[in-house]
Design an enzyme around this catalytic site. Structure first.
Site, PDB file in Angstrom:
ATOM      1  N   ASP A   3       0.732  -1.108  -0.094  1.00 29.12           N
ATOM      2  CA  ASP A   3      -0.065  -0.067  -0.148  1.00 29.12           C
ATOM      3  C   ASP A   3       0.765   1.273   0.091  1.00 29.12           C
ATOM      4  OD1 ASP A   3       0.785  -0.884   2.461  1.00 29.12           O
ATOM      5  OD2 ASP A   3      -1.190  -1.060   3.223  1.00 29.12           O
ATOM      6  N   GLU A  25      -5.749   3.269   3.552  1.00 26.88           N
ATOM      7  CA  GLU A  25      -6.251   3.633   4.546  1.00 26.88           C
ATOM      8  C   GLU A  25      -7.864   4.133   4.760  1.00 26.88           C
ATOM      9  OE1 GLU A  25      -4.954   3.604   7.362  1.00 26.88           O
ATOM     10  OE2 GLU A  25      -2.646   3.383   6.813  1.00 26.88           O
TER      11      GLU A  25
END
Length: 383
Positions: free
Chosen positions: A75, A134
């Site tokens: 990520d 997120e």
């Protein structure tokens, strides 16, 4: 370029740390990652920037005699946190920080990709630099937009998350669920406002909300197997404008956490039942909105996890730790519901927690992580 040294990796991590960006806005991060990747030998690499997700990067490493395509995901986004580490390479973007350690995640992925750009793997490897972990469910978005098709489709997927509670470079994993799934809960109660002196002419949502909150607490204690784990937290309530006016509207906001998708759906169903019951009891509208997005439980594939743990336990240079499940969320769970795979921890040895403004991962974890994962991927390709 030849193989990146440990100091090269640390330099890359520090640069990434200075340019954190929020979900779906990872433009500088994307450009820097692409610059680094394009500096590697390109003999075995094919780079793709998907039109439907312009801050994502896919890199296919072509294998010698591929039997499968092994996916590795990292990520790339950051958090809306004002950094307070005092580091000389602190965030240059006010109010944004890599407070979850995605800078470490990306650097480890680059270290792995660099190695296999110099040493052609047996199987195909697919590296996925994913935006929006997120928030915004980046993994789910990527899947639904058709990014993983044809040669870009992995047969299995792996990914890590850093863990400040583990020693630098330690590898943590477990059979079953590593991260819980999470669902946002929003409940609106709609009654009728009125004067405090004439309650018979109003329909008080505060009283109904109090009853609803108490009944919701029984879902975990009476509808969930006590040897399993589930959580409902109601973190915010809002109702009324002044002390002598009966509130005609109330709102509750909270979160559900569960270790399996089946459990989360069971909690969802019971929550709807309770809301419907309160609506009937108080003769008002109770509107329940549930938003899970891509934050499904990270349920590791049994066979692949068993192989991963077996390998890591046998390595004299790997500090392997069997960990407990965490109630925090991770959108890699959605991809593991579509592709078999494993998520694991990389220890970064810090006193600060994830999402903290003072998170300072131990950089010795980076090279150790690269070495451990590289070894496993080579082992996996031989088996």
């Amino acid at each position: 370029m030849t193989l990146l040294t440990e100091q090269d990796l640390i330099k890359i991590r520090r640069h990434l740390h200075q340019i954190p960006e929020l979900a779906l806005h990872e433009v500088q991060t994307h450009d820097y990652l692409l610059q680094v990747i394009e500096s590697f030998k390109q003999y075995y690499l094919e780079i793709r920037v998907p039109e439907q997700s312009p801050t994502a990067i896919l890199v296919l490493v072509k294998g010698k005699k591929p039997r499968r395509t092994i996916g590795y995901r990292t990520d790339i986004d950051a958090l809306p946190v004002e950094e307070k580490t005092g580091l000389p390479f602190s965030s240059k973007h006010p109010g944004v920080m890599h407070a979850c350690g995605h800078d470490v995640h990306m650097t480890v992925a680059l270290g792995l990709l660099n190695y296999f750009s110099e040493n052609q793997p047996q199987d195909n490897l697919l590296f996925f630099f994913q935006p929006a972990e997120e928030s915004e469910s980046g993994g789910k978005q990527a899947y639904e937009k058709g990014i993983f098709e044809d040669k870009w489709k992995p047969d299995e997927f792996y990914g890590l998350h850093d863990n400040p509670a583990l020693l630098a470079g330690a590898i943590g994993c477990r059979m079953g669920t590593l991260f819980a799934g999470t669902t946002e809960v929003n409940i609106d109660l709609i009654g009728k406002s009125g004067h405090a002196a004439f309650p018979q002419n109003a329909n008080d949502t505060v009283v109904a909300m109090a009853s609803l909150i108490m009944q919701i607490q029984t879902i975990i204690s009476r509808s969930i197997d006590p040897i399993q784990s589930g959580v409902i937290t109601l973190g915010k309530v809002d109702a009324g404008t002044i002390r002598n006016v009966i509130a005609g509207h109330a709102r509750i906001e909270g979160t559900i956490r569960g270790l399996t998708q089946k459990m989360i759906l069971n909690i969802d169903h019971r929550l709807q039942d309770v809301c419907d019951g309160v609506a009937r009891s108080f003769n008002m509208d109770v509107k329940l909105n549930l938003n899970q997005g891509g934050y499904w439980p990270v349920e590791n594939n049994p066979d692949l996890t068993r192989s991963f743990i077996k390998y890591m336990k046998k390595q004299p240079d790997v500090n392997f730790i069997e960990t407990e499940p965490a109630m925090t969320g991770e959108d890699f769970g959605y991809l593991l519901a579509k592709f078999p795979g494993v998520m694991f921890w990389l220890g970064v040895n810090d006193d600060s927690q994830l999402h903290s403004a003072t998170l300072t991962p131990d950089e010795k974890s980076i090279q150790r992580g690269v070495d451990a994962i590289k070894g496993f991927l080579i082992y996996r390709m031989e088996n």
